[in-house]
Scaffold this motif. Structure first.
Motif, PDB file in Angstrom:
ATOM      1  N   LYS A  57       1.905  -3.634  -1.698  1.00  0.00           N
ATOM      2  CA  LYS A  57       1.604  -5.087  -1.191  1.00  0.00           C
ATOM      3  C   LYS A  57       0.247  -5.178  -0.863  1.00  0.00           C
ATOM      4  N   ALA A  58      -0.554  -4.096  -0.871  1.00  0.00           N
ATOM      5  CA  ALA A  58      -1.906  -4.186  -0.401  1.00  0.00           C
ATOM      6  C   ALA A  58      -3.022  -4.310  -1.777  1.00  0.00           C
ATOM      7  N   ARG A  59      -4.124  -4.954  -1.542  1.00  0.00           N
ATOM      8  CA  ARG A  59      -4.909  -5.039  -2.561  1.00  0.00           C
ATOM      9  C   ARG A  59      -6.032  -4.722  -2.035  1.00  0.00           C
TER      10      ARG A  59
ATOM     11  N   SER B 186      -4.462  -2.598  -6.732  1.00  0.00           N
ATOM     12  CA  SER B 186      -3.432  -2.929  -5.866  1.00  0.00           C
ATOM     13  C   SER B 186      -2.531  -1.534  -5.689  1.00  0.00           C
TER      14      SER B 186
ATOM     15  N   GLU C 215      -6.484  -3.123   5.672  1.00  0.00           N
ATOM     16  CA  GLU C 215      -6.120  -3.893   4.698  1.00  0.00           C
ATOM     17  C   GLU C 215      -4.346  -3.508   4.592  1.00  0.00           C
TER      18      GLU C 215
ATOM     19  N   THR D 130       7.180  -6.502   7.414  1.00  0.00           N
ATOM     20  CA  THR D 130       7.842  -6.178   6.477  1.00  0.00           C
ATOM     21  C   THR D 130       9.027  -5.004   6.707  1.00  0.00           C
TER      22      THR D 130
ATOM     23  N   ALA E 171      -1.137  -6.082   4.924  1.00  0.00           N
ATOM     24  CA  ALA E 171      -0.243  -6.391   3.932  1.00  0.00           C
ATOM     25  C   ALA E 171       0.931  -5.904   4.479  1.00  0.00           C
ATOM     26  N   TYR E 172       1.439  -5.206   5.049  1.00  0.00           N
ATOM     27  CA  TYR E 172       2.677  -4.583   5.323  1.00  0.00           C
ATOM     28  C   TYR E 172       3.111  -5.087   6.898  1.00  0.00           C
TER      29      TYR E 172
END
Length: 187
Positions: free
Chosen positions: A168-170, A165, A54, A62, A58-59
């Motif tokens: 940036k990850a959930r 959260s 996850e 970036t 999300a990253y």
């Protein structure tokens, strides 16, 4: 280099790094003392992989980097090196063998972690300049303890369902624990 005795041995950072490069086992450096790390359970490893996936998604792209349990994290102010289960850092790499800052840290606990150890680790992590969120996941209890940096203090709460959260990850707690439950061998 031979095996370490049962009692902790004092090392400086360079001695510790040399030990880790030649050792088949992993060790933590805690306030200058070296401790052998124990292995994780199947549930621990599955949970770490799912959480890492996850965060990686999300990253990705970036400029931040996501590491799992094989990357060392130096706590400079404490002469301490840990291997967090998952961590995100948006800082430049400190060294080829370790990082010295993190934005998010995830630790997966086990019944063998005494509360004192978890508290010390939490306080050490909170000294990092960029740290925003620290998550402690309890695989057997299906609980996540969330520690968030506020302006000058920290907030803590526990979550056993829904979404957490972290940057940036959930993390969908229900889905992650359901997958671990479905995949892990029953005890």
């Amino acid at each position: 280099m031979g095996a370490l005795p049962d009692e902790p041995v004092r090392f400086d950072l360079e001695e510790y790094l040399k030990l880790e490069e030649v050792s088949e086992a992993r060790h933590q450096l805690i306030r200058g003392e070296v401790y052998l790390m124990s292995g994780g359970t199947e549930r621990h490893d599955l949970l770490a992989q799912l959480v890492n996936a996850e965060f990686f998604a999300a990253y990705r792209g970036t400029g931040c980097r996501v590491f799992t349990h094989n990357r060392k994290l130096l706590i400079p102010a404490k002469a301490t090196v840990y291997y967090p289960d998952v961590f995100v850092t948006c800082a430049r790499s400190a060294h080829r063998l370790y990082e010295s800052d993190a934005n998010i840290i995830v630790e997966i606990t086990s019944p063998s972690n005494p509360p004192r150890e978890l508290a010390e680790k939490l306080f050490d992590y909170q000294t990092l300049p960029s740290i925003e969120t620290i998550l402690y996941l309890e695989p057997d209890k299906r609980v996540v303890t969330v520690h968030r940096r506020l302006d000058v203090s920290w907030a803590e709460h526990q979550v056993s369902m829904g979404v957490v959260s972290a940057g940036k990850a959930r993390l969908d707690i229900d889905a992650i624990f359901a997958e671990v439950d479905a995949t892990a061998v029953a005890d």
